[in-house]
Scaffold this motif. Sequence first.
Motif, PDB file in Angstrom:
ATOM      1  N   GLU A 201      19.106 -45.348  36.562  1.00 18.73           N
ATOM      2  CA  GLU A 201      20.336 -45.645  35.821  1.00 18.73           C
ATOM      3  C   GLU A 201      21.540 -44.960  36.469  1.00 18.73           C
ATOM      4  OE1 GLU A 201      23.053 -47.089  33.185  1.00 18.73           O
ATOM      5  OE2 GLU A 201      20.956 -47.714  33.419  1.00 18.73           O
ATOM      6  N   ARG A 202      21.381 -43.706  36.916  1.00 24.30           N
ATOM      7  CA  ARG A 202      22.492 -42.991  37.532  1.00 24.30           C
ATOM      8  C   ARG A 202      22.892 -43.633  38.863  1.00 24.30           C
ATOM      9  NH1 ARG A 202      25.999 -41.717  35.209  1.00 24.30           N
ATOM     10  NH2 ARG A 202      26.818 -40.554  37.000  1.00 24.30           N
ATOM     11  N   ALA A 203      21.894 -44.077  39.613  1.00 27.57           N
ATOM     12  CA  ALA A 203      22.200 -44.748  40.881  1.00 27.57           C
ATOM     13  C   ALA A 203      22.980 -46.035  40.629  1.00 27.57           C
ATOM     14  CB  ALA A 203      20.900 -45.054  41.627  1.00 27.57           C
ATOM     15  N   LYS A 204      22.601 -46.746  39.593  1.00 24.99           N
ATOM     16  CA  LYS A 204      23.302 -47.979  39.230  1.00 24.99           C
ATOM     17  C   LYS A 204      24.732 -47.679  38.796  1.00 24.99           C
ATOM     18  CE  LYS A 204      23.121 -51.692  35.759  1.00 24.99           C
ATOM     19  NZ  LYS A 204      22.349 -52.210  34.594  1.00 24.99           N
ATOM     20  N   ALA A 205      24.910 -46.648  37.997  1.00 29.09           N
ATOM     21  CA  ALA A 205      26.245 -46.292  37.514  1.00 29.09           C
ATOM     22  C   ALA A 205      27.157 -45.855  38.653  1.00 29.09           C
ATOM     23  CB  ALA A 205      26.131 -45.172  36.478  1.00 29.09           C
ATOM     24  N   GLU A 206      26.628 -45.073  39.576  1.00 31.33           N
ATOM     25  CA  GLU A 206      27.427 -44.611  40.709  1.00 31.33           C
ATOM     26  C   GLU A 206      27.815 -45.771  41.623  1.00 31.33           C
ATOM     27  OE1 GLU A 206      25.178 -41.566  42.586  1.00 31.33           O
ATOM     28  OE2 GLU A 206      25.357 -40.157  40.901  1.00 31.33           O
ATOM     29  N   LYS A 207      26.895 -46.694  41.803  1.00 30.58           N
ATOM     30  CA  LYS A 207      27.178 -47.860  42.640  1.00 30.58           C
ATOM     31  C   LYS A 207      28.290 -48.710  42.047  1.00 30.58           C
ATOM     32  CE  LYS A 207      24.999 -51.993  44.603  1.00 30.58           C
ATOM     33  NZ  LYS A 207      23.729 -52.776  44.721  1.00 30.58           N
ATOM     34  N   ASN A 208      28.290 -48.850  40.724  1.00 31.65           N
ATOM     35  CA  ASN A 208      29.285 -49.687  40.034  1.00 31.65           C
ATOM     36  C   ASN A 208      30.518 -48.900  39.587  1.00 31.65           C
ATOM     37  OD1 ASN A 208      27.519 -51.857  40.273  1.00 31.65           O
ATOM     38  ND2 ASN A 208      26.551 -51.443  38.284  1.00 31.65           N
ATOM     39  N   HIS A 209      30.577 -47.609  39.951  1.00 31.65           N
ATOM     40  CA  HIS A 209      31.672 -46.734  39.520  1.00 31.65           C
ATOM     41  C   HIS A 209      31.825 -46.794  37.988  1.00 31.65           C
ATOM     42  CE1 HIS A 209      32.816 -46.213  43.707  1.00 31.65           C
ATOM     43  NE2 HIS A 209      32.838 -47.533  43.848  1.00 31.65           N
ATOM     44  N   ASP A 210      30.705 -46.678  37.321  1.00 32.26           N
ATOM     45  CA  ASP A 210      30.630 -46.857  35.867  1.00 32.26           C
ATOM     46  C   ASP A 210      30.664 -45.497  35.168  1.00 32.26           C
ATOM     47  OD1 ASP A 210      30.176 -47.641  33.300  1.00 32.26           O
ATOM     48  OD2 ASP A 210      28.163 -48.435  33.640  1.00 32.26           O
ATOM     49  N   THR A 211      31.658 -45.280  34.337  1.00 28.82           N
ATOM     50  CA  THR A 211      31.772 -44.038  33.569  1.00 28.82           C
ATOM     51  C   THR A 211      31.539 -44.328  32.095  1.00 28.82           C
ATOM     52  OG1 THR A 211      33.391 -43.143  35.110  1.00 28.82           O
ATOM     53  CG2 THR A 211      33.250 -42.098  32.962  1.00 28.82           C
ATOM     54  N   VAL A 212      30.632 -43.578  31.484  1.00 32.64           N
ATOM     55  CA  VAL A 212      30.292 -43.797  30.082  1.00 32.64           C
ATOM     56  C   VAL A 212      31.275 -43.046  29.185  1.00 32.64           C
ATOM     57  CG1 VAL A 212      28.507 -43.533  28.313  1.00 32.64           C
ATOM     58  CG2 VAL A 212      27.868 -44.027  30.679  1.00 32.64           C
ATOM     59  N   SER A 213      31.800 -43.738  28.184  1.00 28.85           N
ATOM     60  CA  SER A 213      32.676 -43.101  27.209  1.00 28.85           C
ATOM     61  C   SER A 213      31.858 -42.229  26.262  1.00 28.85           C
ATOM     62  CB  SER A 213      33.429 -44.162  26.398  1.00 28.85           C
ATOM     63  OG  SER A 213      34.066 -43.571  25.273  1.00 28.85           O
ATOM     64  N   ILE A 214      32.417 -41.083  25.874  1.00 31.11           N
ATOM     65  CA  ILE A 214      31.703 -40.208  24.941  1.00 31.11           C
ATOM     66  C   ILE A 214      31.588 -40.853  23.562  1.00 31.11           C
ATOM     67  CG2 ILE A 214      32.434 -38.133  26.156  1.00 31.11           C
ATOM     68  CD1 ILE A 214      34.456 -37.654  23.901  1.00 31.11           C
ATOM     69  N   TRP A 215      32.393 -41.886  23.313  1.00 30.55           N
ATOM     70  CA  TRP A 215      32.375 -42.551  22.007  1.00 30.55           C
ATOM     71  C   TRP A 215      31.506 -43.805  22.003  1.00 30.55           C
ATOM     72  CZ3 TRP A 215      34.206 -39.184  18.826  1.00 30.55           C
ATOM     73  CH2 TRP A 215      35.226 -38.317  19.220  1.00 30.55           C
ATOM     74  N   GLU A 216      30.809 -44.065  23.086  1.00 29.49           N
ATOM     75  CA  GLU A 216      30.070 -45.328  23.189  1.00 29.49           C
ATOM     76  C   GLU A 216      28.967 -45.462  22.148  1.00 29.49           C
ATOM     77  OE1 GLU A 216      27.831 -47.907  26.677  1.00 29.49           O
ATOM     78  OE2 GLU A 216      29.558 -46.654  27.182  1.00 29.49           O
ATOM     79  N   VAL A 217      28.452 -44.350  21.656  1.00 24.90           N
ATOM     80  CA  VAL A 217      27.424 -44.420  20.613  1.00 24.90           C
ATOM     81  C   VAL A 217      27.968 -45.037  19.321  1.00 24.90           C
ATOM     82  CG1 VAL A 217      25.988 -42.532  21.441  1.00 24.90           C
ATOM     83  CG2 VAL A 217      27.935 -42.036  19.964  1.00 24.90           C
ATOM     84  N   PHE A 218      29.305 -45.084  19.202  1.00 21.96           N
ATOM     85  CA  PHE A 218      29.912 -45.667  18.007  1.00 21.96           C
ATOM     86  C   PHE A 218      30.418 -47.095  18.235  1.00 21.96           C
ATOM     87  CE2 PHE A 218      30.551 -41.050  17.225  1.00 21.96           C
ATOM     88  CZ  PHE A 218      29.832 -40.953  16.044  1.00 21.96           C
ATOM     89  N   TYR A 219      30.221 -47.644  19.453  1.00 26.55           N
ATOM     90  CA  TYR A 219      30.591 -49.023  19.697  1.00 26.55           C
ATOM     91  C   TYR A 219      29.552 -49.961  19.082  1.00 26.55           C
ATOM     92  CZ  TYR A 219      33.845 -47.280  23.291  1.00 26.55           C
ATOM     93  OH  TYR A 219      34.847 -46.637  23.967  1.00 26.55           O
ATOM     94  N   ARG A 220      29.962 -51.167  18.761  1.00 31.73           N
ATOM     95  CA  ARG A 220      28.994 -52.159  18.304  1.00 31.73           C
ATOM     96  C   ARG A 220      28.133 -52.627  19.481  1.00 31.73           C
ATOM     97  NH1 ARG A 220      31.101 -57.113  15.926  1.00 31.73           N
ATOM     98  NH2 ARG A 220      32.783 -56.959  17.451  1.00 31.73           N
ATOM     99  N   PRO A 221      26.815 -52.934  19.279  1.00 33.92           N
ATOM    100  CA  PRO A 221      26.069 -52.839  18.019  1.00 33.92           C
ATOM    101  C   PRO A 221      25.345 -51.518  17.822  1.00 33.92           C
ATOM    102  CG  PRO A 221      24.741 -53.973  19.634  1.00 33.92           C
ATOM    103  CD  PRO A 221      26.035 -53.617  20.340  1.00 33.92           C
ATOM    104  N   SER A 222      25.646 -50.504  18.650  1.00 32.26           N
ATOM    105  CA  SER A 222      24.964 -49.211  18.514  1.00 32.26           C
ATOM    106  C   SER A 222      25.396 -48.452  17.264  1.00 32.26           C
ATOM    107  CB  SER A 222      25.225 -48.339  19.741  1.00 32.26           C
ATOM    108  OG  SER A 222      24.675 -48.910  20.903  1.00 32.26           O
ATOM    109  N   ARG A 223      26.591 -48.756  16.742  1.00 36.89           N
ATOM    110  CA  ARG A 223      27.172 -47.971  15.659  1.00 36.89           C
ATOM    111  C   ARG A 223      26.248 -47.890  14.437  1.00 36.89           C
ATOM    112  NH1 ARG A 223      31.608 -51.108  13.924  1.00 36.89           N
ATOM    113  NH2 ARG A 223      32.664 -50.438  15.824  1.00 36.89           N
ATOM    114  N   ALA A 224      25.732 -49.023  13.990  1.00 37.27           N
ATOM    115  CA  ALA A 224      24.893 -49.024  12.796  1.00 37.27           C
ATOM    116  C   ALA A 224      23.628 -48.191  13.013  1.00 37.27           C
ATOM    117  CB  ALA A 224      24.522 -50.458  12.415  1.00 37.27           C
ATOM    118  N   THR A 225      23.027 -48.339  14.196  1.00 37.76           N
ATOM    119  CA  THR A 225      21.823 -47.557  14.511  1.00 37.76           C
ATOM    120  C   THR A 225      22.136 -46.072  14.539  1.00 37.76           C
ATOM    121  OG1 THR A 225      20.920 -49.383  15.818  1.00 37.76           O
ATOM    122  CG2 THR A 225      19.999 -47.201  16.214  1.00 37.76           C
TER     123      THR A 225
END
Length: 434
Positions: A201-225
């Motif tokens: 997963e980290r290799a994929k994120a670095e390749k795509n220059h993907d930064t995870v938001s600290i609030w992503e756990v509250f985005y839909r559809p993860s929020r309800a879970t």
Amino acid sequence: MFQWFTQLTKSEKRTFWACFSGWGLDAMDTQMYALTIPTLIALWGMTRGEAGILGTTVLIMAALGGWAAGILSDRFGRVRILQITIAWFSLFTFLSAFTNSFWELMLTRSLQGIGFGGEWAVGAVLISETINPKLRGRVVGALQAGWAVGYGIAVLVTTILFDYVEQAIAWRVLFALGIVPAILVLWIRRNIEEAPVYVKERAKAEKNHDTVSIWEVFYRPSRATTLKAILLTFGIYGGNYVMITWLPAYLKLVLNLSINNIGGYLAINILGSFAGAFLNGWMADAFGRRKTFMIIACCQAVAVGIYTLAPINLAVTLVLGFVLGTLQSGTAAGTGAYIAELFPTRIRGSAQGLCGNAGRALGAVMPTMVGLISVRMGLGAAMGVCASAAYFLVVLAAFMLPETRGRDLNTVPDATEAIETNGSASAAPQRTNP
């Protein structure tokens, strides 16, 4: 029930022992406070309410530390952050030995709580990502036995110290010994590697220059879970921390047991906690995560009610202490694997840290409530009412959450991908591309 250990690879066994030891030593440092409550009440003139506030503050800080450590582990690696958290809680447990007032101890214990919450979150994710899905419930559940071992060490050391050293000095020596877990960091540094699913997963994120938001756990559809998982852990830890925090004081102040007898009663309770970790893991893999939570929580509510409210003699209290420990550990043991299975790898550390430790923070209100309302209804009654109410929330949350038994962590859907698949791309969170 224990055959699973022979099926682990050498790397999996090393990771298991690292996480088991870390959690056990975390428990040792944390439970030192519960064991010294009666002494601090006598020496410093603390009220029960103040003692409860100290316990609650640590758990609230553990929530912050757990979420922060989880976020950092998603970005910088599980193994590196695990080392930092162990060193952190060891240092501030040691510094607690040099405090001289309620406010000084609150400061050091609060900072210790940051490492306490962080170690659990990162260790649970690391072991969940490392272990085969068919064995995950039993292996991750078995980590909870580490808490019993650490608690047992704390009780043993406390009993010996208070037998041979004046109590005004003994409690300081006890906290000073909290520096010992830092030694584990050196072993982890040399022997533990990241799980393949995280590396991928980290290799994929670095390749795509993907930064995870600290609030992503509250985005839909993860929020309800996320919210349902927090409710689950709130109930689990709310009930458990009532007993963990107040049981030594209950045995001394209500049942009037001596220090030696308290050690014996707690030893039986701890043996039950050790057994409960393996019971939960076996049940979770055999019957499913949700059913296991609901069954054990219902049984625990009944056991706590009898222990604290029924007119039972000391012999029954001793035996029932084993049952309480088994069920108490049984509810908590399943959270590590279950939360990891609910979320994708990119936010798994953050979700584990938030859901597990936000539940701790909310559950931390319960020890304070016990301290405050025990003035009117008695310590035993307050413990029984608060703990039983908390376990009801466990049943409710487990009923609303999905079953995840045997889930491959490589296939947990990403929140953004799930939203786009459902045709709601406009609601998808934006990833940062520097």
